[in-house]
Design a protein around this motif. Sequence first.
Motif, PDB file in Angstrom:
ATOM      1  N   LYS A 178       1.053  -0.949   0.428  1.00 58.01           N
ATOM      2  CA  LYS A 178      -0.197   0.238   0.050  1.00 58.01           C
ATOM      3  C   LYS A 178       1.049   1.560  -0.231  1.00 58.01           C
ATOM      4  O   LYS A 178       0.810   2.100  -0.993  1.00 58.01           O
ATOM      5  CB  LYS A 178      -1.457  -0.139   1.002  1.00 58.01           C
ATOM      6  CG  LYS A 178      -1.709   0.957   1.036  1.00 58.01           C
ATOM      7  CD  LYS A 178      -2.343   1.099   2.372  1.00 58.01           C
ATOM      8  CE  LYS A 178      -3.352   2.511   2.543  1.00 58.01           C
ATOM      9  NZ  LYS A 178      -4.115   2.342   3.797  1.00 58.01           N
ATOM     10  N   HIS A 179       1.597   1.635   0.907  1.00 59.38           N
ATOM     11  CA  HIS A 179       2.598   2.855   0.823  1.00 59.38           C
ATOM     12  C   HIS A 179       4.295   2.847  -0.036  1.00 59.38           C
ATOM     13  O   HIS A 179       4.583   4.043   0.366  1.00 59.38           O
ATOM     14  CB  HIS A 179       2.461   2.802   2.601  1.00 59.38           C
ATOM     15  CG  HIS A 179       1.800   2.491   3.317  1.00 59.38           C
ATOM     16  ND1 HIS A 179       1.447   4.362   3.943  1.00 59.38           N
ATOM     17  CD2 HIS A 179       0.836   2.281   3.882  1.00 59.38           C
ATOM     18  CE1 HIS A 179      -0.388   4.184   4.030  1.00 59.38           C
ATOM     19  NE2 HIS A 179      -0.121   2.670   4.929  1.00 59.38           N
ATOM     20  N   SER A 180       4.251   1.669  -0.445  1.00 63.07           N
ATOM     21  CA  SER A 180       5.403   1.233  -1.226  1.00 63.07           C
ATOM     22  C   SER A 180       5.022   1.218  -2.388  1.00 63.07           C
ATOM     23  O   SER A 180       5.518   0.515  -3.082  1.00 63.07           O
ATOM     24  CB  SER A 180       6.707   0.542  -0.366  1.00 63.07           C
ATOM     25  OG  SER A 180       7.214   1.599   0.584  1.00 63.07           O
ATOM     26  N   PRO A 181       4.323   1.698  -3.085  1.00 63.47           N
ATOM     27  CA  PRO A 181       4.368   1.109  -4.579  1.00 63.47           C
ATOM     28  C   PRO A 181       5.285   1.530  -5.432  1.00 63.47           C
ATOM     29  O   PRO A 181       6.339   2.136  -4.832  1.00 63.47           O
ATOM     30  CB  PRO A 181       2.850   2.924  -5.089  1.00 63.47           C
ATOM     31  CG  PRO A 181       3.374   3.513  -4.700  1.00 63.47           C
ATOM     32  CD  PRO A 181       3.869   3.160  -3.105  1.00 63.47           C
ATOM     33  N   LEU A 182       5.346   0.824  -6.433  1.00 59.05           N
ATOM     34  CA  LEU A 182       6.487   0.639  -7.842  1.00 59.05           C
ATOM     35  C   LEU A 182       6.945   1.735  -8.517  1.00 59.05           C
ATOM     36  O   LEU A 182       7.822   2.265  -8.490  1.00 59.05           O
ATOM     37  CB  LEU A 182       6.440  -0.293  -8.520  1.00 59.05           C
ATOM     38  CG  LEU A 182       7.249  -1.214  -9.090  1.00 59.05           C
ATOM     39  CD1 LEU A 182       8.457  -1.431  -8.612  1.00 59.05           C
ATOM     40  CD2 LEU A 182       6.722  -2.373 -10.112  1.00 59.05           C
ATOM     41  N   GLU A 183       5.776   2.432  -8.271  1.00 65.90           N
ATOM     42  CA  GLU A 183       5.587   3.755  -9.392  1.00 65.90           C
ATOM     43  C   GLU A 183       6.981   4.778  -8.429  1.00 65.90           C
ATOM     44  O   GLU A 183       7.531   5.415  -9.549  1.00 65.90           O
ATOM     45  CB  GLU A 183       5.239   4.594  -9.518  1.00 65.90           C
ATOM     46  CG  GLU A 183       3.911   4.300 -10.228  1.00 65.90           C
ATOM     47  CD  GLU A 183       3.085   3.096 -10.132  1.00 65.90           C
ATOM     48  OE1 GLU A 183       2.784   2.413  -9.251  1.00 65.90           O
ATOM     49  OE2 GLU A 183       2.837   1.836 -10.522  1.00 65.90           O
ATOM     50  N   LEU A 184       6.048   4.621  -6.792  1.00 66.15           N
ATOM     51  CA  LEU A 184       7.785   5.853  -6.421  1.00 66.15           C
ATOM     52  C   LEU A 184       9.610   5.214  -6.057  1.00 66.15           C
ATOM     53  O   LEU A 184      10.282   5.706  -6.593  1.00 66.15           O
ATOM     54  CB  LEU A 184       7.340   5.397  -4.767  1.00 66.15           C
ATOM     55  CG  LEU A 184       5.536   6.248  -4.918  1.00 66.15           C
ATOM     56  CD1 LEU A 184       5.690   6.149  -2.747  1.00 66.15           C
ATOM     57  CD2 LEU A 184       5.422   7.991  -4.998  1.00 66.15           C
ATOM     58  N   PHE A 185       9.123   3.288  -6.578  1.00 66.22           N
ATOM     59  CA  PHE A 185      10.861   3.044  -6.822  1.00 66.22           C
ATOM     60  C   PHE A 185      11.263   3.814  -8.023  1.00 66.22           C
ATOM     61  O   PHE A 185      12.276   4.266  -8.012  1.00 66.22           O
ATOM     62  CB  PHE A 185      10.875   1.572  -6.595  1.00 66.22           C
ATOM     63  CG  PHE A 185      10.785   0.758  -5.218  1.00 66.22           C
ATOM     64  CD1 PHE A 185      11.681   1.270  -3.974  1.00 66.22           C
ATOM     65  CD2 PHE A 185       9.605   0.808  -4.408  1.00 66.22           C
ATOM     66  CE1 PHE A 185      11.668   0.590  -3.226  1.00 66.22           C
ATOM     67  CE2 PHE A 185       9.574   0.364  -3.392  1.00 66.22           C
ATOM     68  CZ  PHE A 185      10.722   0.089  -2.794  1.00 66.22           C
ATOM     69  N   PHE A 186      10.048   4.022  -9.094  1.00 61.65           N
ATOM     70  CA  PHE A 186      10.731   4.555  -9.932  1.00 61.65           C
ATOM     71  C   PHE A 186      11.759   6.135 -10.469  1.00 61.65           C
ATOM     72  O   PHE A 186      12.146   6.214 -11.147  1.00 61.65           O
ATOM     73  CB  PHE A 186       9.699   4.113 -10.961  1.00 61.65           C
ATOM     74  CG  PHE A 186       9.133   2.851 -11.654  1.00 61.65           C
ATOM     75  CD1 PHE A 186      10.302   2.112 -11.454  1.00 61.65           C
ATOM     76  CD2 PHE A 186       7.784   2.325 -12.223  1.00 61.65           C
ATOM     77  CE1 PHE A 186      10.411   0.282 -12.234  1.00 61.65           C
ATOM     78  CE2 PHE A 186       7.849   1.088 -13.159  1.00 61.65           C
ATOM     79  CZ  PHE A 186       9.352   0.488 -12.889  1.00 61.65           C
ATOM     80  N   ASP A 187      10.704   6.424  -9.397  1.00 60.12           N
ATOM     81  CA  ASP A 187      10.842   7.476  -9.340  1.00 60.12           C
ATOM     82  C   ASP A 187      12.558   7.477  -9.238  1.00 60.12           C
ATOM     83  O   ASP A 187      12.743   8.779  -9.331  1.00 60.12           O
ATOM     84  CB  ASP A 187       9.899   8.521  -8.886  1.00 60.12           C
ATOM     85  CG  ASP A 187       7.981   9.081  -8.763  1.00 60.12           C
ATOM     86  OD1 ASP A 187       8.231   8.437 -10.352  1.00 60.12           O
ATOM     87  OD2 ASP A 187       7.586   9.156  -8.473  1.00 60.12           O
TER      88      ASP A 187
END
Length: 281
Positions: A178-187
């Motif tokens: 919920k709190h660590s979506p893949l898109e944030l890692f991409f960013d």
Amino acid sequence: MKRKMIFVPAGGLANRIRATLSAIALAEQTGIELKVTWFRDWALHAAFRDLFVPGRLPEGVRIVEASVMDLLVYDRPRQKNFRVPALFQKVMFRACLYEHQIDALRTQGFDFEEWVKQEGNVYMASYLPFYAYPDALLHEVFRPVPQVEEVIERRVSVFSAYTVGVHIRRTDNTLSIKHSPLELFFDCLDKEQAAHPDLCIYLATDSEEVKQAMRARYGERIVCAESKADRGSTAGIREGIADLWTLARTRKIYGSFHSSFSELAAELGGIPLIVVKTENK
């Protein structure tokens, strides 16, 4: 008579390591005799001896594999064992602390030192760290078996001069999902790639879908285990240890929210941990 504590580490790999280190540090500080009883269960189905070589332990501290008799006497009382061990533990120990109590006790500032110093033997089970331990103790007690060390060195050998670690937890960790979506890692990694042309990314994850998505985006920059994550086998848990120790050899770690694995990897390497979570955006 010397006071004794039976300690049962619970949970997955990182939780067990940190909880065990807490118990050892507590025993060393208070001078009690400590027996860490290592059970194989659904959360970590592997014997200690198949994962780690004997390390330096303080005097009076032992780590032993649980026997059939231990299942009856020292296992954590639960519905699956009809809470039978609790009957023995009430007779054998002055006091018992169980895993569901530990978080509240440490939040309340419970004095674990005073608890073990009183007369009589005690029993404790935990999947959380509850007592501060020195950084050196982690390296002294937990040393991967040679087969795992070889895997670690092989993976590190392909690192570039600038390699970051990424731990993306999925499967049963709903908070991380919920709190660590893949898109944030991409960013985060897109910024690293723009700043460092020689970027290499070591990826540790329990999701094959995440591996595919990361490879599709970053191509040959990605280094990761080829096998699927499997905590139900010794081979799978050895892969987890290899991930943990390899992450520790990177420059920094982008980790998942509510993940003891990310935290322990950073602790192991003495490197920064950036928890990737929605509040950061």
